[in-house]
Scaffold this active site. Structure first.
Site, PDB file in Angstrom:
ATOM      1  CG  ASP A 170      -2.045   0.975   1.138  1.00  0.00           C
ATOM      2  OD1 ASP A 170      -3.063   0.610   0.549  1.00  0.00           O
ATOM      3  OD2 ASP A 170      -1.903   2.111   1.632  1.00  0.00           O
ATOM      4  CB  ILE A 171       1.142   4.204  -2.243  1.00  0.00           C
ATOM      5  CG1 ILE A 171       1.687   3.341  -3.397  1.00  0.00           C
ATOM      6  CG2 ILE A 171       1.842   5.561  -2.222  1.00  0.00           C
ATOM      7  CD1 ILE A 171       1.488   3.954  -4.768  1.00  0.00           C
ATOM      8  CG  ASN A 178      -5.069  11.268  -5.603  1.00  0.00           C
ATOM      9  OD1 ASN A 178      -4.394  11.380  -6.625  1.00  0.00           O
ATOM     10  ND2 ASN A 178      -5.627  10.122  -5.251  1.00  0.00           N
ATOM     11  CG  ASP A 187      -4.492   8.879 -12.279  1.00  0.00           C
ATOM     12  OD1 ASP A 187      -4.810   8.385 -11.182  1.00  0.00           O
ATOM     13  OD2 ASP A 187      -5.315   9.310 -13.109  1.00  0.00           O
ATOM     14  CD  GLU A 213      -4.596   4.171  -1.546  1.00  0.00           C
ATOM     15  OE1 GLU A 213      -4.866   4.488  -0.379  1.00  0.00           O
ATOM     16  OE2 GLU A 213      -5.400   4.278  -2.487  1.00  0.00           O
TER      17      GLU A 213
END
Length: 296
Positions: A170-171, A178, A187, A213
């Site tokens: 997971d980022i 965002n 993106d 993500e």
């Protein structure tokens, strides 16, 4: 050929040629010559198999006895199949092939071969397949295709007793990216991360985007200790390789949860659940870290 048959032959959009019992060409139409790039004089009286049908799609030799035309000349059975022809410039192209025996007074005297260039159709089929199995943003496997790979690998692992480990990735704080830079930059960060990951994986590994993500990596023939070393090195590499864009540098980190396949894993969901639980602990523990799953 009669004048009427010759007119039909010359006006047909499909490639058509005929061979005698020895496999020598007795006639060939303009559409076939156009697709193959040969002149009529180069084909008539010669064996088409040695001119434009002598190798498979790769580099391996195409033995005459395996050729569908050769088989029809010997058993008189009509055949329909996909095959590969070779142009004069040595370029191969896929064809839809129909081989029909020719008889005179019930005696087999040769065969008529009708073919179409299906390169465009095959390209469209490949593109549709690609779209069905890949995430459109990052180009990696989509959730459905990745979970299929997990299921296949689970069966292989349980059958042969080899180690396989699943990583959930997971980022960290991706929503901030965002919110701060906009979804277009977000993106781009996702694509950057996907490329970073691809460059670190082996050909046998699987990589997919599960949503948002969240990504997953499947490492066949890799036990938990080896997967942990990989994950730690990869985590550091991501932290040291920020996204570079027109708006500047965007550094980010990842959290990883990993779970090795266990004999009790009857379904992929059980492995995913353990890896997901380890990922939750990695995020709860401060993020930018790797956690291993508890034994089932």
């Amino acid at each position: 050929l009669s004048q009427w048959n010759e007119l039909l032959l010359n006006s047909a959009g499909e490639g058509i040629y005929g061979v005698d019992r020895e496999g020598n060409c007795t006639f060939i139409n303009p559409a076939a010559l156009d697709m193959l790039g040969f002149d009529k004089a180069e084909i008539l009286g010669a064996r088409p198999h040695t001119i434009f049908h002598h190798h498979f799609k790769g580099t391996s030799h195409y033995p005459a006895e395996e050729c569908p035309i050769f088989l029809t000349l010997h058993d008189g059975i009509t055949r329909k199949l996909e095959d590969t022809f070779i142009r004069k410039n040595r370029e191969t192209f896929p064809v839809q092939l129909t081989v029909t025996p020719m008889h005179e007074d019930v005696k087999l005297v040769g065969a008529v071969i009708v073919f179409q260039d299906i390169a465009q159709r095959k390209a469209m089929e490949q593109e549709l397949t690609r779209l069905a199995v890949t995430d459109p943003l990052t180009g990696v496997a989509n959730r459905r295709h990745f979970l299929e790979a997990v299921g296949n690998e689970l069966e292989r692992t349980l059958r042969y007793g080899q180690s396989t480990t699943l990583l959930m990735v997971d980022i960290d704080h991706f929503k901030r990216v965002n919110d701060t830079h906009g979804h277009a930059i977000g993106d781009a960060v996702l694509r950057h991360f996907a490329e970073l990951t691809r460059l670190r994986l082996r050909r046998v590994d699987h990589f997919g985007r599960l949503g948002g993500e969240e990504f997953a990596i499947l490492l066949p023939d890799t036990n938990q200790a080896a997967a942990l070393r990989f994950a730690e090195n990869f985590r550091l590499h991501v932290a040291d390789t920020p996204f570079q864009g027109d708006q500047g540098t965007i550094a980010f980190t990842i959290s990883v949860g990993l779970a090795e396949f266990e004999p009790g894993d009857a379904e992929p969901d059980s492995v995913l659940a353990r890896a997901d639980e380890a990922l939750y602990r990695a995020k709860a523990g401060g993020r930018n870290r790797v956690e291993t799953a508890h034994p089932a």
